[in-house]
Design a protein around this motif. Structure first.
Motif: not given
Length: 1898
Positions: A727-731, A752-760, A789-800
């Protein structure tokens, strides 16, 4: 010995249970039942255990100031809590808080509820219902008989009703936490704000909500289920002669889709119609479940199908029990339900279903219900009701009732119904509210139809189908078939039989409930039998068919219609081994199937024979979807996994959630099984997408109730410890794809993935915990994977990238939902660091949506478990502060930022935070908060202002002296500190002035004010230390402080006088009176200003005045002396305080009229300042003058304010406005205030149609202006214009008012003035032409005045009693009424204005008891104007049309008469003793003026002896005859009949003895001997009699020339009678009684009160002399004839007010009426009034019948020319021209002054019957003396008879007054003599005049 002393009470709170009166005992406290008392001391008897209190000492909470003793036995003690025990202790009863609140609320509502009865009847009834409910609930709570749950629910109901009622009644909202009132000191401002918002929501709605807390916290499943409905069908009777036992099947049918939507409810009855099961008698109920809102809107029908159960053919003769019972169709009934649902759903309604039998046509039975529905649809109303005729026919009686909500909630509400047993009838298929965990495995099978070959037989078959279910082994599955709900399941189901029918159509649906373990391999078998009509013959098997449920060992048989082939078989034992053969008819045409068949089948079949069935599966265990089967069988079908997973995503949501646990288990098994082998599952990405799909599906509101299934699976069934890695790798992979923008074309994006982060993350957390539990704590790569995973999240947040914007927002919104799961496996500090690192990658310039999402994440972090721990808080708090600061600076996302800051401060209060955190927040945000509050716009204020202010208040409340000092030290002294303090002061001021919080948020407002009060004290300290002396003094800063202080004291929420005593005491106990504290601070700081005070004068006069008017004595005493300081400061600086005086008067006017100040304020202002100025020599004189002047103004303004509202106070309002106007005119030069009140008075007059007064008032404004070109500013509704334009506009308005008021004489000078301006200055000839035309119209109207207007009426009104307002108390006034005003009208108006006043029926002055008493008494009487002589008329012959106006206008002297008898009344001849007491009144100003009434300032009394009374009466008759004779020349039609009537009354007078009574009274020796001083008047009386003869002779001559044929007999009679009368007078020179038997020589009307005469009297030949008895009886009665009668008399005579006839008293005029025949009046006379007028004249008691009930009054109106021009009563012709008399007689009239010589004879010794009422005032001016002397001279007479003056005698000249306009000469056409100039209108003010054109420039 006992201790008999007073001791401190042990129990200090009690309730009085009996009324206690003190009697004669001193020091006792009277008490009433229900009062609560605070017991301070007790007096006990006995000692030890026998010690008992017998007396208490204390006070009642109703009046805390009164203390005393009272018996202990009268009080019931209650437990209480004592706070601050000692002299200032307070007690709080220990009882249920809700019960206390209900008691308080009921008392408070009671007062308002009574007022609602008048104001809002609907709300009155609603509140009444709520009050009754509250009292009932209170009683139940006090009874203490409820369970805990019931008590809790009842308290919630009480709270709901209280909040709703408080909201509707405008009372305070009560903030609550879990139903209990919160203590504002124990909760933060933010929480208090939110609780207020919740209470406000609860108070909305048209009726109180009846929810309990359990209703509010229902689960989502219950909320959805609440939208479901359930229909209960109660079978009552079957009124059908079926003959055998019957089966009635009830079901719901949807006519729009032609489908049954429910199962069948079965009712079995015997052949007699009784239930087979007698236990169900009167209780045969079935409930049709789960009808949603769409179902209720459909065209649903209740269908009843009746089957007969018995022999094939019904034989009524046979009584044997049949061997076989066959089901035969019998009839059908339908009932339309849509209209039923629209009726009252809470009631059970009875219905009759008419049955249509099908015995004669069985083949129509399957579709008979549809036929009936079509027939009913053609009838209006759908035919669901039944008539009496229908009820007597065959049919079914049922009752229906509809329930709402989940069945689990319906059952407790209907225990009686469900306890007796109710059959549950389910819908076919799943309902909208599928309950998680619900297990269903039902297969609905419908036997549609069949086709059979007739074969060799002639007759068709009687086919019966037997349905059974077998397992894979061929064993029969028992009791799995249900034909109708309400009966047990059966093993075999037998269909109905259609007689001799080879193609039967059943349309019969049954339910198969096959055990789950046998379902997959089971099949259904249909056996067809031919049934004989002979009872003993066995059924003959014909064939069979079968239907496998899992035909290919995969998915269950698909729903739909199936045509089954029929295999022929005649023996049941031969039916075996058939499952390998095709079951469907179409299989034999499929080559693939036929290829595998043997050449010879064991059973024969015909292609024409088949059975049609339909199936519908409703199962949570077996699916008809092959894709799901592929998922379930993934272990055995590896090659299909990828495709099955892809197809899973495309399935309908209903299919997925039914098998949710099985699907999840299969998916995790795929991943977990591969991971356990050390390899990553190659389809893990597809599994991940499938999981995301399922989790997203559960977010849908339709399926959110299945989240509990997910919860249950996660907690109980999930057992895969290695899943977390995949699950972590797929995320991470999904996130990386999003960063590279490579997944946008995917079906499921990262959004769609972020919308169900809680369940994941929940599954990740569960899996990792299982991993730890199974493999122990060892080194693993979990944190490494999580960090990736959080570093990937950070790269998403840094995108313009704009394409990632939604994903970024979704991640920020959903990330907080993962905290709870992650905190179970990592530390708080680690998680905070991960989130902080991710957010730090975000751009600084964020888009609004991203900024909002980030702030929302910060808020969630604050409210999570990350905040309480210091280590994680050190990371979270700076991150939150940075986001909030950015929002405040950019003013974006302010509501969310404010809420976040509020949550931070709220959490600070909940947890023990380090002081450094508070300091950190304070340092960063305090000043920024204030700057934001000052610069927000209105929309932002509305959205975020409230919560932001709460944050500021919470910060301030946390601050102590150390914090304030630290904050002040942050800013250097000088400009920075000054700017900071100004911002603080401005924020506080705006917070107070702007209603940030609603008015009913009292708790919030008080808490806010208390915090501001504390902060102001620290700010004031900084002001005095840093900005007071020398160059440090800052005027702006101090002005802002005083502005804030004034706003604080005067804010509405602190005006405690406007709230109830209980609330006031509660506020004072908690906060004291905060106004007093600030007031004292204002005084202290003002006194400390020293020489700097001069900077605030006069700018602070208005604000400080507003403070002093606050209705709190301590505040007033503290702040009123400030004005003395101002006076002293101004005197020292300027040498006077004029500017201060002007400003105070200006502001006082505004504040008092704005409802500030009261009588106590006036007293304190006068007392305090007078004491102060007396101590200062430099202010002693001017200061005292100023204080007295302002006090006088305060009194007038307070009087004005009391009457400013209400139409009934209109007159009072005018009077008060007049008084204020005079003050500004006389006492101080305040022209703008003077003009302001001129305008107010003008509007009042204009709205009341007082047009003359309105014009005169507005003329005062016009007189202040000049004809110049100076520019005037806009004011009082006038635009900015030049001065001459404003004056022109005003003058035209004045002229218009005079025209409407018919005072054309006043308008002519103004027209002349305008004409001169237009001609000589403006050269505007068009306007000149228009104004000259208007002036000409005015002249013409004056000449026609007698027909266009009537004279006004005047009344004297006196107010006696100390309870009247000061401006009328014990004063007399003369009222000027319009031409239609009646006495009764003014009486009604006065009683409306003063409802408690009584009308005095006597005209005698009341004694001092009445004057000094509290009872209001009003005395009213008619008065007659006494005109003054006009100099412009002297030496001219003035037409009556011109002079008449001034006889009743521009007058300030009035008179009225009181008849009495001199000595003892002579009953035989009352004229001997009849006298008149004449009162002469002088008013303060002339009428008309700017008021309709003026005060009487002088009064004089004159007495007229009987001889002068007779002379006046005789002269009146002579003048009238002379006038009528002269008027006959110009208007014969109008005056001829009047003259005839008058002559007839005089010549043929026989009433009261006529002239003989005068002869007896005066022409005798007795009179000469008794009254020698009055003998001089006899000659005048004789000459008047002779003159009367001449006048009668002229009159007869005039009538003879005009007499018609009808009138000649009367003319002849009058001539004969007159000849005799003339002969007697000529021969004797005096009348003799014996020669006047035929009639009286002259009509001598009696005197009386002016203004009440009439000519509408009887035409009988009666004397015009009325008895003196009537006069004396009427003497003390004010209910005299109203002025309308006088007007009619004047109109009928055609004379004006200056004519001597009109100057007679009302009594004299009433006497005149009897000699005029009503039949001789003109065509316009109102003869209908004659009887009433005769009664008023003739009956002595007519006016005294009922003094308290005046006659009904007509509407006040102004006559127009059309009304006046028709008829005698509305015509007043001018008087005749002067006539030369042959007799030297003196023309004497009491109201027309003429100079006389000689002294007034002395009054005889005899005292009159009515004592003299003369009342002389001290100040008598020359004008009054001159007029009064003339009246006295007229009344006295003299021996020498002067020459007879003209009919219109000259009036004495009046003092010269200022002119308002230039006069001009007018030349009437009928007069050759140049007429006198039109008199100029004088002003009531001596110093005001309109400027002439010559004196001004343009």
């Amino acid at each position: 010995m006992g201790d008999f002393s007073w001791k401190a009470a042990r129990r200090k709170y009690g309730v009085v249970v009996y009324n206690y009166t003190t009697g004669d005992v001193k020091g006792c406290l009277p008490l009433e039942i229900g009062e609560c008392v605070h017991i301070l001391e007790e007096y006990c008897t006995g000692s030890g255990a026998d010690r008992k209190a017998t007396w208490y000492r204390g006070y009642s909470f109703h009046n805390r100031k009164a203390k005393g003793i009272f018996p202990a036995s009268f009080v019931h003690l209650k437990e209480c809590k004592v706070e601050n025990e000692g002299p200032y202790e307070s007690v709080i009863p220990i009882e249920d808080a809700i019960i206390k609140e209900v008691t308080f609320v009921l008392r408070e509502w009671n007062l308002i509820w009574k007022q609602l009865f008048v104001e809002d009847n609907r709300l009155f009834r609603t509140i009444n219902t709520v009050i009754v409910d509250l009292m009932s609930f209170r009683c139940q709570l006090l009874a203490n008989t409820l369970t805990n749950d019931q008590s809790r629910d009842m308290k919630e109901q009480i709270i709901s009703r209280i909040d709703w009622g408080n909201g509707k009644l405008g009372l305070d909202l009560v903030p609550r936490r879990e139903g209990k009132q919160v203590d504002p000191d124990n909760c933060s401002f933010i929480e208090l704000y939110r609780l207020h918002c919740q209470s406000m929501e609860a108070s909305k709605g048209t009726s109180p909500r009846k929810q309990t807390m359990r209703d509010k916290v229902r689960s989502s499943r219950e909320k959805v289920a609440s939208s479901m409905s359930h229909l209960v069908v109660n079978f009552k009777s079957l009124a059908c002669n079926v003959g055998d036992e019957s089966e009635t099947y009830f079901s719901l049918f949807d006519s729009s889709t032609s489908k049954f939507i429910s199962e069948k409810f079965l009712v079995r009855n015997t052949n007699k119609g009784m239930p087979v099961n007698m236990d169900k008698l009167h209780n045969y109920r079935g409930i049709f479940m789960d009808l949603n809102e769409a179902d209720l809107e459909r065209d649903l029908y209740l269908v009843a199908q009746i089957f007969r159960s018995g022999r094939m053919l019904q034989e009524s003769s046979s009584k044997k029990i049949p061997k076989f019972r066959y089901r035969r169709p019998w009839g059908t009934a339908v009932l339309f339900l849509k209209d039923v649902f629209a009726l009252k759903r809470e009631e059970e309604l009875d219905f009759h279903m008419k049955v249509q039998s099908c015995v004669e046509s069985e083949s129509s039975f399957p579709n008979l219900h549809e036929t009936l529905i079509k027939k009913q649809s053609m009838i209006i109303g759908k035919g669901f009701t039944a008539t009496e005729k229908d009820k007597q026919s065959i049919g079914i009686a049922v009752s229906l009732k509809l329930f709402h909500g989940d069945l689990t909630t319906v059952k407790p509400e209907q225990p009686m119904m469900f306890s007796k047993g109710v059959t549950v009838v389910q819908k076919i298929g799943f309902s909208d509210s599928i309950n998680p965990g619900e297990v269903r495995n039902d297969l609905y099978l419908t036997l549609v139809n069949s086709e059979f070959d007739r074969g060799s037989k002639k007759a068709a078959k009687n086919v019966e189908v037997t349905v059974t279910v077998y397992d894979s082994n061929g064993d029969l599955i028992p009791e799995c078939i249900t034909g109708g709900c309400g009966e047990d399941a059966v093993t075999k189901y037998f269909s109905s039989i259609f007689y001799h029918n080879n193609n039967p159509k059943w349309n019969d649906t049954i339910r198969l409930s096959i055990p789950i373990d046998k379902f997959q391999c089971a099949h259904i078998r249909f056996e067809f039998c031919h049934c004989s009509t002979r009872d003993k013959t066995e059924k003959q098997l014909y064939g069979f068919a079968f239907l496998p449920l899992n035909p290919y060992d995969s998915a269950t048989q698909a729903d739909g219609t199936h045509a089954l082939c029929i295999y022929k078989c005649d023996t049941a034992s031969k039916i075996k081994n058939y499952l390998k053969f095709p079951s469907f008819q179409d299989d034999f045409s499929d080559p693939k199937v036929t290829a595998n068949l043997p050449n010879q089948l064991p059973y024969s079949r015909s292609s024409k024979e088949y059975l049609t069935v339909t199936t519908f599966l409703c199962s949570t265990k077996f699916t008809q979807q092959a894709d799901l089967v592929g998922v379930f069988q993934s272990s055995s079908r590896q090659e299909c996994i990828e495709q099955s997973l892809r197809n899973l995503i495309n399935l309908r949501g209903q299919e997925v959630v039914r098998y949710l646990q099985d699907i999840l288990d299969s998916l995790f098994y795929m991943v977990g099984n591969s991971s356990s082998e050390g390899e990553r599952f190659k389809h893990s990405a597809e599994v991940f997408h499938a999981l995301v799909h399922i989790f997203n599906l559960l977010q849908d509101s339709k399926f959110e109730k299945f989240l509990c299934v997910l919860e249950a699976y996660l907690e109980e069934n999930f057992s895969y410890p290695l899943v977390y890695r995949d699950l972590l790798i797929c995320l991470q992979e999904k996130s990386e794809l999003a960063v590279s923008c490579a997944d946008f074309d995917k079906e499921y994006t990262v959004e769609n993935v972020f919308q169900v982060l809680e369940q994941i993350f929940r599954f990740i957390e569960k899996s990792y915990k299982l991993f730890q539990g199974q493999y122990g704590v060892q080194k693993d790569n979990f944190k490494q994977l999580l960090g990736s995973v959080f570093r990937s999240f950070g790269r998403i947040m840094s995108s313009s990238e704009a394409a990632l914007r939604k994903a970024q927002v979704m991640l920020l919104k959903q990330l907080n939902k993962t905290f709870q799961s992650l905190l179970k496996i990592i530390t708080r500090k680690e998680l905070a660091g991960l989130v902080q690192d991710m957010c730090s990658k975000m751009s600084k310039d964020l888009q609004p949506l991203l900024l909002e999402a980030k702030v929302q994440l910060c808020r969630e972090m604050v409210n999570s478990d990350l905040f309480p721990e210091q280590a994680s808080r050190d990371i979270v708090l700076p991150m939150c502060m940075s986001a909030i600061k950015k929002c405040l600076i950019t003013k974006r996302v302010l509501p969310l930022a404010s809420q976040t800051l509020g949550d931070i401060l709220d959490r600070f209060r909940e947890i023990s935070v380090h002081d450094g955190d508070s300091q950190y927040v304070l340092k960063i945000l305090f000043d920024l908060l204030m700057q934001t509050l000052l610069t927000m716009d209105e929309a932002q204020q509305e959205e975020a202002g409230g919560i932001m202010i709460c944050c500021l208040m919470e910060l301030l409340r946390k601050m102590e002296e150390l914090h304030y000092t630290s904050l002040m030290n942050t800013y250097p002294k000088g400009r920075p500190l000054k700017d900071f303090l100004i911002r603080v002061l401005l924020v506080f001021r705006d917070l107070i002035k702007r209603d940030v919080f609603p008015a009913n948020w009292t708790v919030m407002r008080m808490a806010t004010n208390h915090v501001i009060l504390t902060a102001i004290q620290y700010v004031a300290q900084s002001l005095t230390e840093d900005f007071l002396t020398g160059i440090d003094f800052d005027n702006q800063l101090w002005s802002n402080y005083f502005d804030l202080a004034v706003s604080f004291v005067t804010q509405p929420s602190l005006q405690l006088e406007k709230i109830s005593d209980a609330k006031r005491n509660k506020v004072k106990d908690r906060y004291q009176d905060m106004r007093v504290l600030i007031g004292l601070q204002i005084q202290t700081l003002w006194n400390g200003l020293g020489n700097q005070k001069r900077h605030f004068i006069p700018s602070l006069v208005g604000p400080f005045l507003e403070v002093t008017m606050v209705p709190e004595t301590d505040v007033r005493k503290a702040t009123i002396p400030i004005f003395f300081d101002m006076m002293l400061c101004e005197q020292q600086v300027k040498g006077n305080f004029t500017s201060l005086e002007i400003e105070i008067i200006k502001k006082i006017d505004i504040l008092i009229t704005g409802n500030n100040g009261d009588t106590e304020y006036r007293t304190l202002f006068n007392q305090i300042l007078l004491d102060k100025v007396q101590t200062e020599p430099v202010l002693r004189e001017d200061g005292r003058r100023f204080v007295v002047s302002v006090t006088n103004l305060l009194e007038k303004l307070l009087d004005y304010r009391q009457v400013i509202e209400g139409e009934e106070h209109r007159d009072k309002k005018m009077h008060c406005t007049f008084n204020i106007l005079n003050f500004y005119k006389d006492n101080i030069n305040r022209e703008e205030m003077y003009i302001r009140y001129i305008n107010k008075l003008f509007i009042l007059h204009h709205d009341a149609n007082n047009f003359v007064e309105a014009g005169l008032t507005l003329q005062l404004y016009a007189q202040l202006l000049r004809w110049t070109t100076d520019q005037l500013s806009a004011n009082l509704g006038y635009p900015s214009q030049k001065e001459w334009e404003r004056k022109e506009e005003l003058t035209l308005k004045v002229i218009e008012c005079f025209d409407k008021g018919k005072a054309w004489e006043y308008g002519i000078p103004l027209c002349k003035e305008l004409a001169e301006v237009y001609e000589k200055k403006l050269f505007n000839y068009k306007k000149l032409s228009q104004i000259l035309q208007r002036e000409a119209a005015f002249f013409n109207n004056i000449l026609e005045g007698s027909s266009l207007r009537q004279n006004p009426s005047y009344y004297r009104v006196a107010y006696y009693g100390m309870s009247f307002p000061p401006f009328v108390r014990n004063k007399e006034f003369v009222y000027r009424g319009d031409e239609c005003l009646k006495l009764a009208t003014i009486m009604s108006h006065l009683t409306t204005e003063f409802p408690s006043a009584s009308i005095l029926t006597s005209k005698a002055p009341p004694d001092d008891k009445v004057r000094e008493g509290e009872q209001q008494c009003i005395q009213i009487s008619s008065v007659k104007p006494v005109p003054s002589e006009r100099s412009e008329f002297q030496g001219h012959t003035v037409p009556m049309e011109i002079s008449n106006f001034y006889s009743v206008n521009e007058v300030d002297m009035f008179q009225f008469d009181l008849p009495y008898h001199r000595g003892e009344r002579n009953k035989d001849n009352e004229f001997k003793t009849l006298c008149l007491e004449r009162k002469v009144l002088k008013t303060s100003y002339k009428l008309p003026g700017i008021l309709r009434w003026y005060e009487v300032v002088q009064t004089e009394v004159i007495h007229l002896p009987p001889i002068l009374v007779a002379v006046e009466n005789m002269r009146t008759v002579n003048t009238e005859i002379d006038y009528l004779t002269g008027r006959c020349k110009s208007n014969t039609d109008m005056f001829f009949q009047q003259l005839m009537m008058r002559l007839q009354g005089v010549i043929n007078s026989v009433v009261n003895g006529g002239l003989p009574k005068y002869q007896e009274a005066f022409f005798c020796d007795e009179f000469a001997s008794k009254h020698p001083d009055e003998v001089c008047h006899l000659t005048e009386l004789k000459l008047l009699l002779v003159e009367q003869v001449d006048l009668m002779e002229r009159g007869l001559q005039k009538t003879e020339s005009m007499c018609t044929e009808e009138m000649k007999p009367l003319q002849k009679t009058l001539v004969e009678m007159f000849s005799k009368l003339k002969q007697d007078i000529t021969e004797s020179g005096s009348p003799r009684a014996g020669r006047l038997r035929g009639g009286s020589l002259g009509a001598v009307p009696r005197p009386g009160t002016p203004g009440s005469g009439s000519l509408n009297s009887s035409s009988s030949n009666r004397s015009s002399i009325t008895s003196a008895e009537a006069i004396s009886q009427d003497g003390d009665n004010i209910y005299m004839d109203p002025p309308e009668l006088t007007n009619r008399l004047q109109q009928s005579r055609g004379v004006t007010g200056s004519d001597p006839v009109l100057n007679q008293s009302p009594s004299s005029q009433r006497a005149l009426t009897t000699s005029v025949s009503s039949s001789n009046l003109g065509s316009g006379s109102r003869t209908s009034d004659t009887p009433t007028m005769q009664r008023m004249v003739s009956s002595p008691d007519a006016s005294n019948t009922d003094p308290s009930t005046p006659p009904p009054l007509p509407q006040r109106r102004t006559s127009n020319a059309a009304e006046i021009g028709t008829g005698i009563l509305n015509t007043r012709p001018p008087p005749p021209p002067p006539r030369q008399s042959t007799h030297d007689l003196r023309f004497l009239s009491y109201n027309v002054p003429s100079p006389t010589s000689g002294n007034v004879p002395p009054v005889p010794e005899e005292k009159p019957a009515v004592p003299s009422r003369a009342r002389n005032l001290s100040a008598v001016n020359g004008s009054f003396d001159q007029g009064l002397t003339a009246v006295k001279e007229q009344a006295s007479g003299e021996d020498k008879i002067p020459p007879l003056p003209p009919r219109v005698p000259p009036r004495p000249s009046i003092p010269p007054l200022p002119e308002v306009g230039t006069s001009s000469q007018a030349s009437p056409k009928e007069s050759a003599t140049p007429p006198p100039p039109v008199p100029k209108r004088t002003s009531m003010y001596r110093g005001v005049s309109s400027g002439s054109v010559e004196d001004t420039h343009m």
